[in-house]
Enzyme design. Structure first.
Site, short mmCIF file in Angstrom:
data_model
loop_
_atom_site.label_atom_id
_atom_site.label_comp_id
_atom_site.label_asym_id
_atom_site.label_seq_id
_atom_site.Cartn_x
_atom_site.Cartn_y
_atom_site.Cartn_z
N LYS A 173 0.86 -1.19 0.00
CA LYS A 173 0.00 0.00 0.00
C LYS A 173 0.89 1.23 0.00
O LYS A 173 2.04 1.17 0.42
CB LYS A 173 -0.88 0.02 1.25
CG LYS A 173 -2.15 0.83 1.07
CD LYS A 173 -3.22 0.02 0.38
CE LYS A 173 -4.40 0.86 -0.05
NZ LYS A 173 -5.50 0.01 -0.52
N ASP A 225 -6.63 4.20 -4.84
CA ASP A 225 -7.42 4.05 -3.62
C ASP A 225 -8.09 5.41 -3.46
O ASP A 225 -8.23 6.14 -4.46
CB ASP A 225 -6.52 3.67 -2.41
CG ASP A 225 -7.32 3.20 -1.19
OD1 ASP A 225 -7.63 2.00 -1.13
OD2 ASP A 225 -7.66 4.03 -0.33
O1 2IT Z 1 -8.11 -1.52 -1.24
C1 2IT Z 1 -7.88 -2.04 -2.34
O2 2IT Z 1 -7.90 -3.26 -2.51
C2 2IT Z 1 -7.55 -1.16 -3.46
N1 2IT Z 1 -7.49 0.04 -3.27
C3 2IT Z 1 -7.26 -1.73 -4.82
C4 2IT Z 1 -5.86 -2.19 -4.92
C5 2IT Z 1 -5.46 -2.63 -6.30
O3 2IT Z 1 -4.26 -2.92 -6.44
O4 2IT Z 1 -6.27 -2.69 -7.22
#
Ligand code: 2IT
Length: 450
Positions: free
Chosen positions: A126, A166
């Site tokens: 993240k 996100d």
């Molecule tokens: O919380 C999540 O799973 C996302 N923001 C998507 C992450 C992604 O790599 O598509």
């Protein structure tokens, strides 16, 4: 509670007292793992849990950008490469004023188990920044994204770490980020980011995937209860990308979102947000001003309750919190339990505080499903986007949607089976934690220490 599990929770509490969101998610996940660690002494022998709560790598970087008046601003950028044992780190970037290490770490930790549940080879990561997109011009956002990627590009790649969006990072931001990556590296590696535009390697259905997936998962829960989605009324919080996807898929399947809450209050539309006109209005409304949903009530002549959340309304069948973390605290949970509504399907990442979640789980008349399973279709379709990019192919919307549906069925099934295996009955919260954990644990054990 298993003594080893408790000791790891205690370690995290002591070490991360300034990061309450991270402590919260660790406690939530690990408290499901007691029977697993009892049964598998090899996990404790390898000190697997302490290894799992420590990010493999986490770094910050400065992001300097210039506003339209020529003034400089300095933000903090973050990337947390939490666990790479089952695939390249994968997870979104959040641009929001309140971003600090505790937010990035909680999201990164959730992402490990969520990504494992998709059944696809993606590790957990993240990132983000305390940049506040509110009120920024497109040019300011572009300069910020370029500066962000200039700092990050050396540390990511299609086989290394694959960021996505996100909160605060949508298709426009991903475009600016990808443009800068390509310029700096001089390669066509569009598998480095997901959530891209269709003209340069994006996947059909990715924008809708999280919301669609949540409704597919809900269908599985209803099926388990010998019930169907047709005619069901749903109350949600949030009307961002995810809420919008829920509204669309619910409408397609004969259900309806009849309540939705935003930062300024909630809307009650007894006819449901089911027409193209209403869905498009929401998109427009959000683009113009993400802080107010009241214009919907004015446009379609329905009720708007200022400053309130819709938790506790009785004339629905399902609650789906789809806004942000800790949206549902104990006070709201009590109203939800008292409403008599059976289904509480989490969608946003960690939308419920731990005390509220445990309270709802203890209600005999209720069924609770956890966000890390329910919202996994989003990152799942991101993994399908990576697959299309490496194949240099584009799949049809029908193909992606069918795979998404299959994925959600599978996530529900493996969660239910994992809970059953440990004598927990139909406990989707514990089951998701156990199923996600076991996959990652096995890979970590197989790979030895590093
Ligand atoms: O919380 C999540 O799973 C996302 N923001 C998507 C992450 C992604 O790599 O598509």
């Amino acid at each position: 509670m298993n003594a080893y599990v408790q000791s790891v929770i205690d370690n995290v509490k002591a070490k991360h007292s300034s990061e309450p969101e991270f402590v919260q998610t660790v406690e939530e996940v690990l408290s499901s793992l007691s029977p697993v660690v009892d049964k598998h002494p090899e996990y404790e022998a390898a000190d697997l849990l302490n290894r799992m709560v420590e990010p493999e790598r986490m770094f910050t970087f400065s992001v300097v950008w210039m506003d339209d008046q020529g003034k400089y601003h300095t933000q903090t950028g973050y990337r947390c490469q939490f666990n790479g044992s089952i695939g390249p780190y994968k997870g979104g970037l959040r641009f929001q004023k309140n971003v600090y290490p505790g937010i990035i770490k909680f999201l990164g930790f959730e992402q490990i188990f969520k990504n494992a549940l998709t059944g696809l080879p993606i590790g957990g990561g993240k990132g983000g920044s305390d940049f506040d997109p509110a009120g920024k011009s497109a040019a300011e956002v572009m300069r910020f994204c370029q500066s962000f990627m200039t700092a990050l590009y050396r540390y990511i790649g299609p086989d290394v770490d694959v960021p996505a969006g996100d909160m605060g990072v949508g298709g426009r931001e991903i475009g600016y980020l990808f443009g800068q990556y390509r310029r700096l590296k001089g390669v066509w590696e569009n598998g480095v980011l997901t959530g891209k535009g269709l003209s340069y390697g994006g996947s059909l259905i990715r924008p809708e995937a999280t919301g669609y997936g949540a409704v597919y998962y809900l269908e599985e829960v209803l099926k388990h209860e010998h019930d169907t989605i047709e005619g069901k009324k749903i109350a949600i919080s949030g009307y961002g990308n995810v809420g919008w996807g829920i509204m669309k898929k619910a409408a397609q399947l004969g259900a309806a979102v009849t309540y939705f809450a935003g930062p300024d209050g909630y809307i009650h539309d007894p006819d449901g947000v089911i027409t193209e006109e209403k869905l498009n209005f929401i998109l427009d409304m959000r683009a113009k001003d993400p802080m107010h949903c009241k214009p919907y009530a004015e446009k379609f002549g329905c009720e708007f309750v200022e400053g309130q959340k819709c938790w506790g309304v009785k004339d629905v069948d399902i609650y789906m919190p789809a806004a942000t973390q800790n949206d549902v605290k104990m006070e709201s949970a009590q109203k939800i339990a008292a409403s008599g509504v059976k289904y509480y399907i989490e969608v946003a990442n960690m939308p419920t505080t731990n005390d509220a979640l445990n309270f709802l789980r203890s209600q005999k008349h209720m069924l609770v499903a956890p966000s890390k399973a329910v919202n996994a279709g989003g990152v799942g379709v991101s993994a399908l986007e990576m697959a299309q990019n490496s194949e240099r192919l584009v799949w049809t919307a029908e193909e992606v949607d069918a795979q998404l549906k299959k994925m959600m069925e599978n996530i529900h099934r493996v969660s239910a089976e994992a809970a059953e295996e440990y004598g927990l009955g139909y406990d989707l919260v514990a089951g998701a934690n156990i199923a996600g954990f076991k996959k990652v644990a096995e890979a970590m054990l197989a790979q030895g220490i590093f």
